[in-house]
Design an enzyme around this catalytic site. Structure first.
Site, PDB file in Angstrom:
ATOM      1  N   ASP A 159       0.806  -1.227   0.000  1.00  0.00           N
ATOM      2  CA  ASP A 159       0.000   0.000   0.000  1.00  0.00           C
ATOM      3  C   ASP A 159       0.833   1.268   0.000  1.00  0.00           C
ATOM      4  O   ASP A 159       0.433   2.288   0.558  1.00  0.00           O
ATOM      5  CB  ASP A 159      -0.949   0.040   1.218  1.00  0.00           C
ATOM      6  CG  ASP A 159      -1.931  -1.112   1.203  1.00  0.00           C
ATOM      7  OD1 ASP A 159      -2.360  -1.485   0.107  1.00  0.00           O
ATOM      8  OD2 ASP A 159      -2.243  -1.632   2.285  1.00  0.00           O
TER       9      ASP A 159
ATOM     10  N   HIS B 182      -4.707  -1.501  -5.866  1.00  0.00           N
ATOM     11  CA  HIS B 182      -4.028  -0.291  -6.305  1.00  0.00           C
ATOM     12  C   HIS B 182      -5.059   0.776  -6.601  1.00  0.00           C
ATOM     13  O   HIS B 182      -5.924   0.575  -7.442  1.00  0.00           O
ATOM     14  CB  HIS B 182      -3.253  -0.572  -7.611  1.00  0.00           C
ATOM     15  CG  HIS B 182      -1.999  -1.353  -7.380  1.00  0.00           C
ATOM     16  ND1 HIS B 182      -1.312  -1.954  -8.404  1.00  0.00           N
ATOM     17  CD2 HIS B 182      -1.309  -1.609  -6.263  1.00  0.00           C
ATOM     18  CE1 HIS B 182      -0.254  -2.551  -7.900  1.00  0.00           C
ATOM     19  NE2 HIS B 182      -0.227  -2.370  -6.603  1.00  0.00           N
TER      20      HIS B 182
END
Ligand code: IMP
Length: 431
Positions: free
Chosen positions: A13, A41
């Site tokens: 992340d 994403h």
């Protein structure tokens, strides 16, 4: 020719999606090389805001070919849904290719992911429950199916039936759950295979040709080095190698062709899932970072654990990956802080550690911090390094020193243009 791997330098992340989205505007081929739809994403561009799970972030460049590589585990139903969602937002799927050798995530993998987590009790990994671990485990145990197998119904059935019979013994006798129907799974796979068939192929010739023609290739990783199966905080890791080494085997490229390895790190640290995270802040500052940074998992919606930048962890990632540059994301989230801390070492008893230790020790270390002045000014409109406030420059250059990698770009907001380049974009790709 340039082959750039973009990989996570922390626990995942880090914002790889938006960096790949940016670099993909200059790329000819983008390859996802590991992981599955555990990835999330987030990409914001003129078409909207998208959470990509399996499809490479290069899909928004109408010129780039996007490959779901052999190292990926593909949940075909989830993939087809993602493709349809993107198509309905006007994003073309024409240039998407799925490796015929990528592994299939089966319904029993998802089920077993949850059952295994239950079995682990207090020692759970905190997986995304997408079946990733069980799918990779079956791949290594030679009990998996490859995407190309879906195209041959007789072969599919001949492999599937005994596999489901075996999994049913596990489900019923070990976990005391209901058995699954091989016929139903077969039917579901048969249906989705018809939709995916035009996209499934041997990806090696495509990459060979791209190399021969001197094309620009981007290799897109998922997660980060601290979740690497071999070098992360085992067992609190994913079941593949999200590092540059994994990029070669996952994409099917010889290691020597990689020209650049761009690490992506957030200006602070976040993690979802369990395991040691020495600079985690379980206080107001942690809450501030979570709210200000919108730190909620793109795949599971789970609140992310937040903390200060951990230079020991990012240096570990730099050693493993051989970063040629670093992209620092979300610097703007720190804009209004009076002071900012950086974890520069760990204390274990009376020892100072500057490397990531085994997990059993890492669970007991205390972070050693260095404190820097905040810049207390918005950076969201800054576009050049020289225009960053002096304290922000000092923060960035201290990180460079600690991690020993040049920071080549810095993101200061979610939009494509909110980037500070410390060198030309072209240089990132061409070297
Ligand atoms: P799995 O990959 O679902 O097996 O989960 C293994 C570990 O990786 C858990 O700690 C997850 O929370 C973490 N993880 C998996 N995918 C992601 C991701 O895309 N971002 C951040 N963490 C992830």
């Amino acid at each position: 020719m340039s082959v750039t791997a973009v990989v996570g330098a922390q626990w995942g992340d880090e914002g790889k999606g938006r960096i790949v989205d940016l670099l993909a505007s200059e790329a000819d081929v983008v390859v996802r090389f590991q992981g599955g739809n555990n990835a999330g994403h987030t990409v914001v561009n003129e078409k909207g805001k998208f959470a990509l799970h399996l499809i490479p972030s290069g899909i928004f460049n109408p010129q780039a070919q996007c490959i779901i590589g052999t190292g990926v585990v593909v949940d075909p139903v989830a993939l087809w849904q993602e493709m349809q969602e993107l198509s309905s937002a006007g994003v073309s799927m024409e240039r998407l290719v799925i490796s015929e050798r990528a592994q299939v995530v089966m319904p029993y993998h998802r089920l077993l992911d949850a059952l295994e987590e239950r079995r682990r009790g207090g020692r759970k990994v905190g997986t995304t429950l997408k079946g990733i671990g069980p799918a990779y485990a079956d791949k290594a145990a030679r009990a998996g199916l490859q995407m190309g197998d879906l195209l041959d119904e007789d072969y599919l059935w001949s492999r599937l039936e005994p596999l489901v019979a075996w999994k049913n013994r596990l489900l019923t006798q070990v976990f005391e759950e209901e058995p699954l129907s091989a016929e139903e799974i077969f039917e579901e796979l048969r249906q989705v295979a018809r939709s995916l068939a035009p996209y499934i192929q041997d990806t090696l010739p495509l990459l060979e040709e791209a190399l021969a023609r001197g094309r620009r290739i981007l290799l897109e990783g998922q997660l980060g080095a601290l979740r690497d199966l071999d070098w992360g905080t085992y067992p609190y890791v994913t079941s593949s190698n999200p590092t540059a080494g994994g990029a070669c085997s996952g994409a099917g490229l010889p290691p020597a062709v990689i020209t650049q390895v761009l690490g992506v790190a957030k200006a602070y640290t976040t993690a979802v899932g369990e395991g040691p995270f020495p600079t985690e802040l379980r206080d107001e500052m942690g809450n501030f970072l979570r709210e200000e940074g919108g730190e909620y998992g793109a795949t599971t919606g789970r609140p992310r654990r937040c903390g200060w930048f951990d230079a020991v962890a990012v240096r570990h990632a730099a050693r493993l990956n051989g970063f040629t540059g670093l992209a620092l994301t979300k610097l703007d989230i720190l804009d209004h802080l009076d002071t900012i801390r950086i974890g520069v070492a760990y204390r274990y008893g009376d020892q100072l550690l500057d490397r990531i230790p085994m997990t059993r020790l890492m669970e007991r270390v205390e972070p050693v911090y260095e404190e820097l002045e905040g810049w207390r000014t918005s950076t969201v409109d800054v576009r050049t390094y020289e225009d960053l406030p002096a304290a922000a420059q000092a923060y960035v250059s201290r990180l460079e020193e600690l991690v020993r990698v040049p920071i080549k770009l810095i993101s200061v907001g979610p939009e494509r243009h909110q980037i500070v380049f410390t060198g030309a974009l072209a240089r990132l790709l061409v070297g």
